[in-house]
Motif scaffolding. Structure first.
Motif, PDB file in Angstrom:
ATOM      1  N   ILE A  54       1.738  27.562  -3.161  1.00  0.00           N
ATOM      2  CA  ILE A  54       1.034  28.157  -2.013  1.00  0.00           C
ATOM      3  C   ILE A  54       2.006  28.257  -0.832  1.00  0.00           C
ATOM      4  N   ASP A  55       2.753  27.205  -0.622  1.00  0.00           N
ATOM      5  CA  ASP A  55       3.754  27.164   0.458  1.00  0.00           C
ATOM      6  C   ASP A  55       4.693  28.375   0.350  1.00  0.00           C
ATOM      7  N   ARG A  56       5.231  28.575  -0.842  1.00  0.00           N
ATOM      8  CA  ARG A  56       6.213  29.642  -1.063  1.00  0.00           C
ATOM      9  C   ARG A  56       5.592  31.024  -0.812  1.00  0.00           C
TER      10      ARG A  56
ATOM     11  N   GLY B 168       3.316   3.172   2.837  1.00  0.00           N
ATOM     12  CA  GLY B 168       4.731   3.428   2.543  1.00  0.00           C
ATOM     13  C   GLY B 168       5.152   4.833   2.974  1.00  0.00           C
ATOM     14  N   HIS B 169       4.251   5.798   2.801  1.00  0.00           N
ATOM     15  CA  HIS B 169       4.564   7.187   3.168  1.00  0.00           C
ATOM     16  C   HIS B 169       4.893   7.325   4.657  1.00  0.00           C
ATOM     17  N   ILE B 170       4.291   6.502   5.503  1.00  0.00           N
ATOM     18  CA  ILE B 170       4.662   6.604   6.922  1.00  0.00           C
ATOM     19  C   ILE B 170       5.835   5.666   7.249  1.00  0.00           C
TER      20      ILE B 170
ATOM     21  N   GLY C   5      -0.039  22.712  -7.374  1.00  0.00           N
ATOM     22  CA  GLY C   5      -0.048  24.050  -6.801  1.00  0.00           C
ATOM     23  C   GLY C   5       0.444  24.142  -5.362  1.00  0.00           C
ATOM     24  N   GLY C   6       0.427  22.994  -4.640  1.00  0.00           N
ATOM     25  CA  GLY C   6       0.804  23.012  -3.219  1.00  0.00           C
ATOM     26  C   GLY C   6       2.104  23.754  -2.934  1.00  0.00           C
ATOM     27  N   PRO C   7       3.193  23.410  -3.618  1.00  0.00           N
ATOM     28  CA  PRO C   7       4.465  24.075  -3.332  1.00  0.00           C
ATOM     29  C   PRO C   7       4.422  25.587  -3.593  1.00  0.00           C
TER      30      PRO C   7
ATOM     31  N   PHE D 174      -5.390  22.517  -1.425  1.00  0.00           N
ATOM     32  CA  PHE D 174      -4.322  23.446  -1.842  1.00  0.00           C
ATOM     33  C   PHE D 174      -4.249  23.515  -3.365  1.00  0.00           C
ATOM     34  N   ASP D 175      -4.293  22.353  -4.012  1.00  0.00           N
ATOM     35  CA  ASP D 175      -4.169  22.317  -5.476  1.00  0.00           C
ATOM     36  C   ASP D 175      -5.323  23.076  -6.148  1.00  0.00           C
ATOM     37  N   LYS D 176      -6.540  22.965  -5.563  1.00  0.00           N
ATOM     38  CA  LYS D 176      -7.697  23.639  -6.157  1.00  0.00           C
ATOM     39  C   LYS D 176      -7.597  25.153  -5.982  1.00  0.00           C
TER      40      LYS D 176
ATOM     41  N   ASN E 210       0.844  -1.192   0.000  1.00  0.00           N
ATOM     42  CA  ASN E 210       0.000   0.000   0.000  1.00  0.00           C
ATOM     43  C   ASN E 210       0.887   1.252   0.000  1.00  0.00           C
ATOM     44  N   HIS E 211       0.809   2.007  -1.078  1.00  0.00           N
ATOM     45  CA  HIS E 211       1.608   3.219  -1.257  1.00  0.00           C
ATOM     46  C   HIS E 211       1.470   4.197  -0.073  1.00  0.00           C
ATOM     47  N   VAL E 212       0.250   4.367   0.395  1.00  0.00           N
ATOM     48  CA  VAL E 212       0.002   5.359   1.450  1.00  0.00           C
ATOM     49  C   VAL E 212       0.682   4.934   2.762  1.00  0.00           C
TER      50      VAL E 212
ATOM     51  N   SER F 153      -1.415  13.153   1.972  1.00  0.00           N
ATOM     52  CA  SER F 153      -0.899  13.051   0.602  1.00  0.00           C
ATOM     53  C   SER F 153      -1.859  13.790  -0.319  1.00  0.00           C
ATOM     54  N   GLY F 154      -1.643  13.684  -1.630  1.00  0.00           N
ATOM     55  CA  GLY F 154      -2.523  14.358  -2.571  1.00  0.00           C
ATOM     56  C   GLY F 154      -3.959  13.888  -2.416  1.00  0.00           C
ATOM     57  N   GLY F 155      -4.148  12.597  -2.183  1.00  0.00           N
ATOM     58  CA  GLY F 155      -5.497  12.042  -2.127  1.00  0.00           C
ATOM     59  C   GLY F 155      -5.990  11.659  -0.741  1.00  0.00           C
TER      60      GLY F 155
ATOM     61  N   THR G 199       7.755  13.342  -0.698  1.00  0.00           N
ATOM     62  CA  THR G 199       7.088  13.159  -1.991  1.00  0.00           C
ATOM     63  C   THR G 199       7.332  11.718  -2.461  1.00  0.00           C
ATOM     64  N   ASP G 200       6.582  11.301  -3.486  1.00  0.00           N
ATOM     65  CA  ASP G 200       6.610   9.888  -3.891  1.00  0.00           C
ATOM     66  C   ASP G 200       8.013   9.421  -4.286  1.00  0.00           C
ATOM     67  N   ASN G 201       8.381   8.256  -3.798  1.00  0.00           N
ATOM     68  CA  ASN G 201       9.728   7.710  -4.042  1.00  0.00           C
ATOM     69  C   ASN G 201       9.706   6.193  -3.864  1.00  0.00           C
TER      70      ASN G 201
ATOM     71  N   GLY H  27       3.485  11.572   3.571  1.00  0.00           N
ATOM     72  CA  GLY H  27       2.689  11.960   2.410  1.00  0.00           C
ATOM     73  C   GLY H  27       3.215  13.246   1.805  1.00  0.00           C
ATOM     74  N   GLY H  28       2.923  13.448   0.516  1.00  0.00           N
ATOM     75  CA  GLY H  28       3.449  14.603  -0.207  1.00  0.00           C
ATOM     76  C   GLY H  28       3.189  15.935   0.476  1.00  0.00           C
ATOM     77  N   PHE H  29       2.028  16.076   1.111  1.00  0.00           N
ATOM     78  CA  PHE H  29       1.683  17.344   1.747  1.00  0.00           C
ATOM     79  C   PHE H  29       2.513  17.613   3.010  1.00  0.00           C
TER      80      PHE H  29
ATOM     81  N   ALA I  49       5.459  17.833   3.047  1.00  0.00           N
ATOM     82  CA  ALA I  49       6.563  18.710   2.631  1.00  0.00           C
ATOM     83  C   ALA I  49       6.215  20.166   2.921  1.00  0.00           C
ATOM     84  N   ASN I  50       4.959  20.440   3.252  1.00  0.00           N
ATOM     85  CA  ASN I  50       4.503  21.822   3.453  1.00  0.00           C
ATOM     86  C   ASN I  50       5.146  22.470   4.686  1.00  0.00           C
ATOM     87  N   SER I  51       5.778  23.628   4.480  1.00  0.00           N
ATOM     88  CA  SER I  51       6.534  24.234   5.596  1.00  0.00           C
ATOM     89  C   SER I  51       5.645  24.691   6.734  1.00  0.00           C
TER      90      SER I  51
HETATM   91  O1  KG4 Z   1       1.904  11.975  -1.685  1.00  0.00           O
HETATM   92  P1  KG4 Z   1       1.943  12.764  -2.933  1.00  0.00           P
HETATM   93  O2  KG4 Z   1       3.285  13.026  -3.584  1.00  0.00           O
HETATM   94  O3  KG4 Z   1       1.017  12.138  -4.011  1.00  0.00           O
HETATM   95  C1  KG4 Z   1       0.008  11.265  -3.629  1.00  0.00           C
HETATM   96  O4  KG4 Z   1       0.322  10.086  -3.281  1.00  0.00           O
HETATM   97  O5  KG4 Z   1      -1.159  11.731  -3.598  1.00  0.00           O
HETATM   98  O6  KG4 Z   1       1.246  14.173  -2.617  1.00  0.00           O
HETATM   99  C2  KG4 Z   1       1.092  15.158  -3.590  1.00  0.00           C
HETATM  100  C3  KG4 Z   1       0.428  16.366  -2.939  1.00  0.00           C
HETATM  101  C4  KG4 Z   1      -0.050  17.385  -3.967  1.00  0.00           C
HETATM  102  O7  KG4 Z   1      -1.364  17.781  -3.597  1.00  0.00           O
HETATM  103  C5  KG4 Z   1       0.936  18.549  -3.784  1.00  0.00           C
HETATM  104  O8  KG4 Z   1       0.378  19.794  -4.100  1.00  0.00           O
HETATM  105  C6  KG4 Z   1       1.241  18.429  -2.316  1.00  0.00           C
HETATM  106  O9  KG4 Z   1       1.346  17.047  -2.072  1.00  0.00           O
HETATM  107  N1  KG4 Z   1       2.490  19.116  -1.940  1.00  0.00           N
HETATM  108  C7  KG4 Z   1       2.502  20.226  -1.176  1.00  0.00           C
HETATM  109  C8  KG4 Z   1       3.875  20.586  -1.022  1.00  0.00           C
HETATM  110  N2  KG4 Z   1       4.628  19.679  -1.702  1.00  0.00           N
HETATM  111  C9  KG4 Z   1       3.765  18.780  -2.238  1.00  0.00           C
HETATM  112  N3  KG4 Z   1       1.506  20.921  -0.637  1.00  0.00           N
HETATM  113  C10 KG4 Z   1       1.832  22.001   0.074  1.00  0.00           C
HETATM  114  N4  KG4 Z   1       3.106  22.426   0.278  1.00  0.00           N
HETATM  115  C11 KG4 Z   1       4.140  21.757  -0.246  1.00  0.00           C
HETATM  116  N5  KG4 Z   1       5.393  22.172  -0.025  1.00  0.00           N
END
Ligand code: KG4
Ligand code: ZN
Length: 347
Positions: free
Chosen positions: A186-188, A116-118, A182-184, A169-171, A112-114, A138-140, A309-311, A277-279, A281-283
Motif C-alpha cells: 500500500i505504501d509503495r 521495545g518498539h519505542i 500488505g502494508g508495504p 492496511f493489511d485487510k 514487553n515487545h511493544v 505495530s501490526g496489532g 520492524t521486529d528485531n 512499531g512496524g507501521f 516504517a510507512n512513508s
Molecule cells: O511491529 P510489527 O513488525 O509486528 C507486530 O509487532 O505487530 O508490525 C507489522 C505491521 C504489519 O501490519 C505491516 O503491514 C506493517 O507493520 N508495515 C507497514 C509498512 N511496513 C510494515 N505498513 C505500512 N507501510 C509500511 N511501509
C-alpha cells in the motif's frame, strides 16, 4: 556498572532475531524472517512460524554473539520478548533464552515487545526525555502512551477501539490482491496516487465521538468505506484505481495519527514524540508526523526503517534500560504472556 551489555532475543511473530546492545550502542543485529513462508496463506501461520523460530534460534543468537566478538560470559544480562505475541512463537524464544541464562548464570528479563518498539529509538536519538509521549503503531497495536520512565512507568493515553492501523492496511491490501504483509505494498502504491481522489472517513475525529475519544483511534470504518468503494466500482464493471485507493487510505490514516499524537503532546506538555512499531516504517505516516512536528514544535523521533520492524535490538535496548534502572530481573520460571498489557514493561 558502566554501560550494560545486553543480549536481546525476539520471537513474537515471524521474525527470529538477536542483537547485542551496549549502553545506547548497537553492537550486532541479526534478523531471520519466515515472512515468505506465510505469503501464500495470506497471513502468519503460527505453526510454521514456531517451527521457523526453533530452527533459527541457535544460528541467530550465535551470529549475534560472533558479530559482536563476544561470548555469553561478556554479557551482563539477557532480555527476551515475553509478550504480546503468538504463544508457540514466544515459547521458543523464552525457553531458549532461559536455557542460555541458566547455563551462563546471567540475569534474564522477560520484556514487553511493544515497549521495545519505542525503546529502540534511543539507539538513534539517545535517552528518553522524562514524561514524554509515544505513539505505538505495530501490526496489532495503535496506542498513544505517556512514558514517565520507560523502565518503570507507562500509562495508556489512548488506543484503537477496533483495528490497529497496520491491520487495517493489511485487510485492504488483501482486497486489492497484495500478498501478506500488505502494508508495504500500500505504501509503495500510495506514493504514485492522489491522496484526495477518494473520500475516506477519519474515525473519531469529529463531533461527539471525537470529543469523547480525543486520543483513541478507530480504523474499521476506514477499512469498510474503502472496501465498499472498491466493491461498488467492481460491480459497475469499472477498473479500480489502485494507486489512488492506496494514497487516499494512507493519507486518512496518517492524518488522524499525526493530529491525535500532536494534540496528545500539547495536552501532556511533551516537546518530544517517540514513534515505534512496524507501521512506523510507512512513508506517508513518517512524512505527516515530521510535518506536524515541525508545525507544533515537537521533536518527532522515528527510527530508521530497519529498527521499525521486529528485531532484537529493541529487546536488548529495553533490557539495558531495565538494568540501568535497577529493576529486578524476572524470576527464572516467568511465564510468557501472549496478551501482555502495555502498562507491563517486564515480567
Ligand atoms: O511491529 P510489527 O513488525 O509486528 C507486530 O509487532 O505487530 O508490525 C507489522 C505491521 C504489519 O501490519 C505491516 O503491514 C506493517 O507493520 N508495515 C507497514 C509498512 N511496513 C510494515 N505498513 C505500512 N507501510 C509500511 N511501509
Ligand atoms: Zn512488533
Amino acid at each position: 556498572m558502566s554501560e550494560p551489555i545486553v543480549l536481546g532475543i525476539e520471537s513474537t511473530c515471524d521474525e527470529t532475531a538477536a542483537a547485542v546492545v551496549q549502553g545506547r550502542t548497537l553492537i550486532s543485529n541479526v534478523v531471520a524472517s519466515s515472512m515468505n513462508e506465510h505469503a501464500r496463506y495470506g497471513g502468519v501461520i503460527p505453526e510454521i512460524a514456531s517451527r521457523a523460530h526453533a530452527e533459527a534460534f541457535v544460528p541467530c543468537v550465535s551470529k549475534a554473539l560472533i558479530d559482536a566478538n563476544m561470548t555469553l560470559s561478556d554479557i551482563d544480562a539477557i532480555a527476551v520478548s515475553a509478550g504480546p505475541g503468538l504463544a508457540g512463537c514466544l515459547a521458543v524464544g523464552v525457553s531458549g533464552a532461559k536455557a542460555l541464562a541458566w547455563a551462563a548464570n546471567k540475569p534474564i528479563y522477560g520484556i514487553n515487545h511493544v515497549i521495545g518498539h519505542i525503546a529502540v529509538t534511543q539507539l538513534q536519538f539517545g535517552p528518553f526525555p522524562q514524561d514524554t509521549l509515544a505513539l505505538i503503531v505495530s501490526g496489532g497495536h495503535t496506542s498513544l502512551l505517556h512514558v514517565e520512565d520507560v523502565a518503570r512507568h507507562i500509562d495508556v493515553v489512548g488506543t484503537t477501539l477496533d483495528d490497529a492501523a497496520g491491520e487495517c492496511f493489511d485487510k485492504v491490501a488483501r482486497l486489492l490482491g497484495f500478498p501478506y504483509p500488505g502494508g508495504p505494498h500500500i505504501d509503495r502504491h500510495a506514493q504514485l496516487g492522489d491522496p484526495h481522489a477518494i473520500k475516506v472517513p477519519q474515525g473519531l475525529t469529529q463531533g461527539k465521538a471525537g470529543q469523547q475519544h480525543p486520543y483513541d483511534f478507530s480504523f474499521s470504518g476506514v477499512k469498510t468505506a474503502v472496501a465498499r468503494w472498491i466493491e461498488q466500482r467492481q460491480a459497475a464493471g469499472r477498473t479500480v484505481p489502485v494507486d489512488d485507493v492506496c494514497a487516499s487510505l494512507a493519507d486518512s490514516v496518517a492524518t488522524v495519527l499525526a493530529r491525535k499524537a500532536m494534540r496528545g503532546c500539547e495536552q501532556y506538555d511533551s516537546k518530544t514524540l517517540i514513534v515505534g512499531g512496524g507501521f512506523s516504517a510507512n512513508s506517508q505516516l513518517r512524512a505527516k508526523l515530521l510535518e506536524a512536528g515541525r508545525e507544533c514544535g515537537v521533536e518527532v523521533r522515528i527510527p530508521r526503517i530497519k529498527l521499525c520492524t521486529d528485531n532484537g535490538a529493541m529487546v536488548a535496548m529495553l533490557g539495558v534500560n531495565l538494568v540501568e534502572a535497577g529493576v529486578s530481573p524476572s524470576a527464572p520460571d516467568f511465564p510468557i504472556d501472549s496478551a501482555m498489557p502495555l502498562t507491563r514493561i517486564s515480567m
